[in-house]
Design an enzyme around this catalytic site. Structure first.
Site, PDB file in Angstrom:
ATOM      1  N   ASP A   1      35.335  37.445  48.204  1.00  0.00           N
ATOM      2  CA  ASP A   1      35.490  38.124  46.909  1.00  0.00           C
ATOM      3  C   ASP A   1      34.384  37.728  45.937  1.00  0.00           C
ATOM      4  O   ASP A   1      33.908  38.541  45.161  1.00  0.00           O
ATOM      5  CB  ASP A   1      36.858  37.778  46.304  1.00  0.00           C
ATOM      6  N   CYS A   2      33.991  36.446  45.998  1.00  0.00           N
ATOM      7  CA  CYS A   2      32.959  35.989  45.062  1.00  0.00           C
ATOM      8  C   CYS A   2      31.540  36.118  45.630  1.00  0.00           C
ATOM      9  O   CYS A   2      30.574  36.132  44.883  1.00  0.00           O
ATOM     10  CB  CYS A   2      33.244  34.571  44.589  1.00  0.00           C
ATOM     11  N   TYR A   3      31.436  36.207  46.952  1.00  0.00           N
ATOM     12  CA  TYR A   3      30.122  36.386  47.594  1.00  0.00           C
ATOM     13  C   TYR A   3      30.204  37.577  48.549  1.00  0.00           C
ATOM     14  O   TYR A   3      30.318  37.401  49.769  1.00  0.00           O
ATOM     15  CB  TYR A   3      29.717  35.126  48.365  1.00  0.00           C
TER      16      TYR A   3
END
Lengths: 136, 505
Positions: B238-240
């Site tokens: 989700d963040c990368y």
């Protein structure tokens, strides 16, 4: 007067299958010692040889080869050292069969003596930074 | 200053005595007595008891010389001196001897003032020979040592910066010019080892393989300022979210690029030969059958740790020349193994000590970081390292005056003893012999070749010398010594414990 020279004979494709070298012996009484050769049918080929005999006969032999379409080069141009790449480590010293690599005394830099090189190619892969280059 | 005397007196055959000149004259031993070069008013000579015919004799004179900080002459045994022992030992406590001691701070002050005198580890041999150790020690501040040879445990780490959208390279796969890199760190940190090969390299499928390109060559290209290609894949979070990255990389765009080598500058090294009937291809080069050649890999008298055999000045934090730029010693290297047989002058006859080093890759030069190919073996990186040795005492200077003839290397058969990891040794030879071009072993004359570039090492030692003499390079005192003899640091072989195959898994 006798002469002995190391030369490279380049055979164009149409000459590769013709018997030429033997005539150096038969017609010109020259001796040759093949140091390296690569002959592939229908393709270009080369022979590295040491050719020796009487000077006049030698010159006639060379003229015969040239007229037959063989390109002739002196041998020393064929393996050279890329000075940028050489680290002067000395890994080449004992792989060369003719002792063409010598250590200079004080600096311990490695001297490549072209005159002794017979283009066997041993040094090409033995050189860690791959500084020895084969040129045709 | 009394301590050395007491120390020397501990052993009966290693006792030190003082006596008056008149006694020496009487005993007609004047020419052989240990005459210390002292100040004119110094009224005592030393007597030294030792068996000068034993192999230890040179060492004993040397130790004494180092302890009393004076140049000494050979001594002869005189048992009559023994009865004066206690008396003379007491007298010795009252005698003040001026000693040559410098600190790194003092040397740095001289470097800053442009007054420091640095010489390389080859030049120092002649200077000490001509001027004597005491005078040379007052004149020389730094001895520069160096080595330039393939060093496999080398690598770089760098941070590529975050792409848009972000991507975590870790736990995925990353290649630089098709050479696999290691990314088991945070999102954009990459480590690349010198010996890594592209997956497509045929290795030794057709023996001997060529090994034309690998990690060492990528490092050389990066340092040269050439663009290299990164291709990375990962799983996305989700963040990368990014899953693929294909791009050109240039060293100037990297956030950090650091050379970090966890084993370099081996103190000494095996001489490799081949006893078998066929040519073998090793990390020490091509070895011809039946002792056809011998290959060594050390700068000998110029090599850093051979000039400081007991690690008295070289330690964690030492400031060094690394790959054409500056670096530091970060730790002792892996396989650091100081407890090996040593010569009388303390120089190890086996591999022994190693260093771990670190430095900013961005200021280094491809001239001193060279990708190399070892036919039939693999790829590596030739690393140029220069280490300054501060002349803090005559003892330290004495170590740097070591010559190729004093340094012994061990000859090992790489067709059997090395690969099978047996302890068989064929023989011992000096670097003096190795450099002569031929060694004699097993009734055979064996031509020698080298993998370490002595001329390259000499050039580095001169560059470092010029930096120091020119006031451009300061020395750093070690913040921690590296483990020495009997410090408990020893290399252990692999502890093989077979794993039971369990069908439940």
């Amino acid at each position: 007067m006798k002469v002995a020279r190391k030369i490279v004979l380049h055979f164009p494709a149409q000459l590769v299958e013709k018997a030429i070298a033997y005539r150096l012996v038969k017609d010109f009484d020259l001796q040759f010692n093949i140091l390296k050769a690569s002959i592939i049918p229908d393709s270009e080929g080369f022979i590295v040889l040491e050719l020796s005999g009487e000077k006049d006969a030698y010159n006639q032999g060379i003229r015969f080869l040239t007229r037959a379409g063989v390109k002739i080069e002196p041998l020393s141009q064929n393996v050279s050292r890329n000075e940028e790449k050489c680290t002067h480590c000395g890994a080449c010293l004992t792989v060369c069969p003719t002792g063409a690599f010598e250590v200079e005394d004080a600096s311990r830099r490695i001297f490549f003596n072209h005159d002794k090189c017979i283009v066997c190619g041993n040094c090409l892969k033995a050189c860690p930074p791959r500084a020895m280059e084969l040129h045709f | 200053m009394p301590a050395p005397y007491a120390k020397l007196a501990l052993k009966d055959d290693l006792a030190l005595f003082l006596t008056s000149p008149s006694y020496i004259n009487k005993s007609r031993l004047c020419n052989h007595s240990l005459l210390c070069k002292t100040k004119p008013h110094f009224e005592y000579f030393f007597y030294y008891l030792g068996n000068f015919k034993s192999a230890d004799y040179t060492l004993q004179v040397l130790s004494f010389q180092l302890l009393c900080k004076f140049t000494c002459y050979p001594v002869i045994i005189d048992s009559r001196a023994r009865k004066y022992y206690d008396l003379l030992l007491k007298i010795s406590l009252f005698i003040k001897i001026s000693t040559m001691q410098k600190t790194i701070e003092e040397i740095n002050a001289k470097i800053k003032a442009g007054k420091a005198v640095a010489v390389n580890a080859e030049e120092v041999i002649g200077i000490v020979r001509n001027k004597g150790i005491a005078r040379a020690a007052t004149e020389i501040d730094v001895v520069t040592t160096a080595t330039f040879a393939p060093m496999c445990s080398s690598g770089i780490y760098f941070n590529i910066g975050h792409p848009k959208p972000r991507m975590k390279l870790d736990a995925g796969k990353t290649f630089i010019n098709d050479v696999p890199a290691y990314t088991g760190f945070a999102a954009t940190d990459v480590m690349l080892g010198a010996t890594a090969l592209p997956d497509s390299d045929p290795r030794n499928k057709e023996h001997p393989g060529d090994f034309n390109y690998g990690g060492g060559h990528v490092i050389e290209e990066l340092v040269s300022g050439k663009d290299v290609r990164i291709s990375a894949s990962s799983y996305g979070t989700d963040c990368y979210p990014r899953k693929k990255l294909e791009s050109w990389l240039n060293i100037k765009d990297l956030n950090e690029a650091v050379l970090y080598n966890f084993r370099n500058a081996y103190q000494n090294y095996n001489v490799a030969v081949n006893l078998s009937d066929k040519t073998i291809y090793t990390y020490l080069g091509i070895l011809k059958p039946r002792l056809g050649n011998a290959v060594y890999c050390s700068a000998g008298q110029l090599s850093p740790l051979l000039n400081d055999p007991y690690y008295k000045t070289i330690g964690v934090g030492s400031h060094i020349f690394l790959g054409g730029g500056e670096g530091y010693i970060s730790w002792h290297g892996t396989q650091h193994n100081p407890d090996v047989p040593r010569t009388a002058n303390g120089v190890p006859k086996r591999g022994s000590g190693t260093l771990s080093i670190i430095g900013d890759l961005k200021q280094m030069k491809p001239r001193w970081l060279r990708g190399v190919s070892m036919q039939g073996y693999g790829v590596s990186l030739s690393v140029g390292i220069g280490i300054p040795i501060p002349v803090l005492s005559t003892e330290i200077l004495e170590y740097t005056a070591v010559t190729d003839h004093d340094i012994i290397a061990t000859v090992i058969d790489y067709s059997k003893a090395y690969p099978q990891f047996t302890s068989d040794v064929i023989g011992e030879v000096s670097y003096g012999q190795l450099k002569s071009g031929v060694i004699q072993l097993m009734n055979k004359e064996i031509p020698t070749a080298s993998l370490s570039s002595y001329s390259g090492a000499l050039e580095i030692s001169n560059i470092l010398k010029d930096w120091i003499n020119g006031g451009l390079f300061l020395l750093c005192p070690p913040v921690k010594p590296i483990p020495g003899v009997k410090d408990g640091e020893a290399t252990k072989p692999f502890n093989y414990r077979p794993v039971e195959r369990n069908n439940n898994h």
